[in-house]
Motif scaffolding. Sequence first.
Motif, PDB file in Angstrom:
ATOM      1  N   SER A 170     -11.100  -3.003  -5.701  1.00 25.48           N
ATOM      2  CA  SER A 170     -12.078  -2.641  -4.687  1.00 25.48           C
ATOM      3  C   SER A 170     -12.369  -1.146  -4.757  1.00 25.48           C
ATOM      4  N   TRP A 171     -13.518  -0.766  -4.221  1.00 21.41           N
ATOM      5  CA  TRP A 171     -13.904   0.626  -4.117  1.00 21.41           C
ATOM      6  C   TRP A 171     -13.407   1.187  -2.798  1.00 21.41           C
ATOM      7  N   MET A 172     -13.292   2.506  -2.742  1.00 19.42           N
ATOM      8  CA  MET A 172     -12.862   3.164  -1.510  1.00 19.42           C
ATOM      9  C   MET A 172     -13.964   4.110  -1.040  1.00 19.42           C
ATOM     10  N   LEU A 173     -14.218   4.059   0.260  1.00 12.76           N
ATOM     11  CA  LEU A 173     -15.198   4.942   0.891  1.00 12.76           C
ATOM     12  C   LEU A 173     -14.469   5.858   1.855  1.00 12.76           C
ATOM     13  N   LEU A 174     -14.894   7.124   1.879  1.00 20.02           N
ATOM     14  CA  LEU A 174     -14.216   8.161   2.649  1.00 20.02           C
ATOM     15  C   LEU A 174     -15.236   8.872   3.524  1.00 20.02           C
ATOM     16  N   ALA A 175     -14.875   9.108   4.794  1.00 19.88           N
ATOM     17  CA  ALA A 175     -15.747   9.843   5.720  1.00 19.88           C
ATOM     18  C   ALA A 175     -14.891  10.885   6.438  1.00 19.88           C
ATOM     19  N   LYS A 176     -15.217  12.149   6.257  1.00 18.62           N
ATOM     20  CA  LYS A 176     -14.390  13.237   6.771  1.00 18.62           C
ATOM     21  C   LYS A 176     -14.861  13.709   8.137  1.00 18.62           C
ATOM     22  N   GLY A 177     -13.894  13.802   9.060  1.00 16.90           N
ATOM     23  CA  GLY A 177     -14.138  14.397  10.354  1.00 16.90           C
ATOM     24  C   GLY A 177     -13.586  15.814  10.382  1.00 16.90           C
ATOM     25  N   GLN A 178     -13.011  16.214  11.523  1.00 17.43           N
ATOM     26  CA  GLN A 178     -12.498  17.572  11.695  1.00 17.43           C
ATOM     27  C   GLN A 178     -11.035  17.660  11.285  1.00 17.43           C
ATOM     28  N   LEU A 179     -10.754  17.298  10.058  1.00 20.74           N
ATOM     29  CA  LEU A 179      -9.390  17.321   9.540  1.00 20.74           C
ATOM     30  C   LEU A 179      -9.415  17.625   8.057  1.00 20.74           C
ATOM     31  N   GLN A 180      -8.485  18.455   7.627  1.00 19.49           N
ATOM     32  CA  GLN A 180      -8.365  18.792   6.218  1.00 19.49           C
ATOM     33  C   GLN A 180      -7.168  18.061   5.626  1.00 19.49           C
ATOM     34  N   SER A 181      -7.420  17.218   4.638  1.00 18.80           N
ATOM     35  CA  SER A 181      -6.353  16.491   3.957  1.00 18.80           C
ATOM     36  C   SER A 181      -6.913  15.882   2.693  1.00 18.80           C
ATOM     37  N   ASP A 182      -6.124  15.887   1.617  1.00 19.22           N
ATOM     38  CA  ASP A 182      -6.534  15.221   0.378  1.00 19.22           C
ATOM     39  C   ASP A 182      -5.640  14.022   0.078  1.00 19.22           C
ATOM     40  N   TRP A 183      -4.907  13.565   1.102  1.00 19.62           N
ATOM     41  CA  TRP A 183      -3.933  12.498   0.901  1.00 19.62           C
ATOM     42  C   TRP A 183      -4.589  11.197   0.463  1.00 19.62           C
ATOM     43  N   VAL A 184      -5.730  10.879   1.019  1.00 18.99           N
ATOM     44  CA  VAL A 184      -6.388   9.623   0.666  1.00 18.99           C
ATOM     45  C   VAL A 184      -6.784   9.624  -0.802  1.00 18.99           C
ATOM     46  N   GLY A 185      -7.430  10.704  -1.250  1.00 18.07           N
ATOM     47  CA  GLY A 185      -7.893  10.757  -2.629  1.00 18.07           C
ATOM     48  C   GLY A 185      -6.785  10.948  -3.641  1.00 18.07           C
ATOM     49  N   SER A 186      -5.785  11.751  -3.296  1.00 19.17           N
ATOM     50  CA  SER A 186      -4.740  12.086  -4.263  1.00 19.17           C
ATOM     51  C   SER A 186      -3.590  11.094  -4.279  1.00 19.17           C
ATOM     52  N   THR A 187      -3.346  10.421  -3.183  1.00 13.41           N
ATOM     53  CA  THR A 187      -2.179   9.534  -3.087  1.00 13.41           C
ATOM     54  C   THR A 187      -2.558   8.077  -2.822  1.00 13.41           C
ATOM     55  N   LEU A 188      -3.345   7.840  -1.772  1.00  8.38           N
ATOM     56  CA  LEU A 188      -3.595   6.461  -1.375  1.00  8.38           C
ATOM     57  C   LEU A 188      -4.488   5.717  -2.366  1.00  8.38           C
ATOM     58  N   ALA A 189      -5.592   6.344  -2.783  1.00 15.59           N
ATOM     59  CA  ALA A 189      -6.516   5.675  -3.704  1.00 15.59           C
ATOM     60  C   ALA A 189      -5.828   5.273  -5.011  1.00 15.59           C
ATOM     61  N   PRO A 190      -5.035   6.159  -5.649  1.00 13.99           N
ATOM     62  CA  PRO A 190      -4.323   5.727  -6.859  1.00 13.99           C
ATOM     63  C   PRO A 190      -3.301   4.629  -6.583  1.00 13.99           C
ATOM     64  N   ALA A 191      -2.607   4.711  -5.433  1.00 13.30           N
ATOM     65  CA  ALA A 191      -1.606   3.687  -5.112  1.00 13.30           C
ATOM     66  C   ALA A 191      -2.255   2.322  -4.918  1.00 13.30           C
ATOM     67  N   TRP A 192      -3.470   2.306  -4.425  1.00 11.28           N
ATOM     68  CA  TRP A 192      -4.184   1.053  -4.206  1.00 11.28           C
ATOM     69  C   TRP A 192      -5.026   0.642  -5.411  1.00 11.28           C
ATOM     70  N   ASN A 193      -4.932   1.401  -6.505  1.00 14.46           N
ATOM     71  CA  ASN A 193      -5.702   1.104  -7.720  1.00 14.46           C
ATOM     72  C   ASN A 193      -7.185   0.972  -7.435  1.00 14.46           C
ATOM     73  N   ALA A 194      -7.708   1.896  -6.630  1.00 16.71           N
ATOM     74  CA  ALA A 194      -9.133   1.874  -6.284  1.00 16.71           C
ATOM     75  C   ALA A 194      -9.984   2.052  -7.534  1.00 16.71           C
ATOM     76  N   LEU A 195     -11.074   1.300  -7.606  1.00 17.34           N
ATOM     77  CA  LEU A 195     -11.972   1.384  -8.754  1.00 17.34           C
ATOM     78  C   LEU A 195     -12.764   2.681  -8.766  1.00 17.34           C
ATOM     79  N   GLY A 196     -12.868   3.318  -7.625  1.00 18.62           N
ATOM     80  CA  GLY A 196     -13.585   4.578  -7.505  1.00 18.62           C
ATOM     81  C   GLY A 196     -13.576   5.031  -6.059  1.00 18.62           C
ATOM     82  N   LEU A 197     -13.941   6.288  -5.843  1.00 20.58           N
ATOM     83  CA  LEU A 197     -13.937   6.868  -4.506  1.00 20.58           C
ATOM     84  C   LEU A 197     -15.303   7.465  -4.215  1.00 20.58           C
TER      85      LEU A 197
END
Length: 272
Positions: A170-197
């Motif tokens: 599956s693909w992953m979609l990301l929507a940023k609010g008032q928070l700074q973090s790269d955890w989703v892209g750097s850790t979660l997406a690879p762990a879930w084998n996302a086809l793209g972000l």
Amino acid sequence: MALPAQDERTVPAVVLKDLDRQPLEQTLDAMKNLIDHHGHVVVVCSDAVPSGVERRLHTVRSLLESDRIALFRPGLPPLGLAVLARQLRQLASCDLSPGVLASAGRLLTHYIHSGAVLASVARLDRVPVGLKAHARSWVPGSQFGVIAHPEPQLVRIGPDATLSGPDFGSWMLLAKGQLQSDWVGSTLAPAWNALGLREADLPAESATWWGTGKLIEFCTYLADLPVLYQLVTSVRQGVCHWCGIDVIGDRCVFCSATPPVPREPDTHRVSP
């Protein structure tokens, strides 16, 4: 909730704005024009919108006396719901009947994993939050990974933090609010084998839904139209016994009728 088109076939969305604030006659005219032009209308609505919006939608449907308006309000977080609405827009370009298309919304929710990275869970009431997590919300710099759908999960983000994800591509979609973090892209997406972000704007209801504006919302989804079409058409279809429209599942999305309960055959005892 009107995400950019996924492909050139994606049907444009019609955004119904300020339903609880505009004159009723204006809403009635807009909905009637949509029905006259398209035949059937599927309204996808977040459960984070004001209660007046839902009341207005039911009022409009009742006054128009129409069974061609489907009101769909699943419990998905706003970004996941926006993705679902776009998937229905993709499928609207195919040879699906209105009832099957509207029913597909319930089916496709099972293939959407929705969550967020939050700076605080103190006001989160959509997912069970333990006392420790509440206490850690007050520690400066704390961040939490949360899954709201399909199964609630919550972890404090750290070196060993993990969340269970989809077991299919599956693909992953990301929507940023008032928070700074790269955890989703750097850790979660690879762990879930996302086809793209991919990235999108944060939906207006996200801060209300998650209880904080300091968040990054994400979800995974099926992006390809052929996959969506095959998934929907592989499910057994039926006919609503009340309004006669084709449906998937046990409840008609247009008239809300459920299949009649089978009657047990009468048994008569004959006395000797």
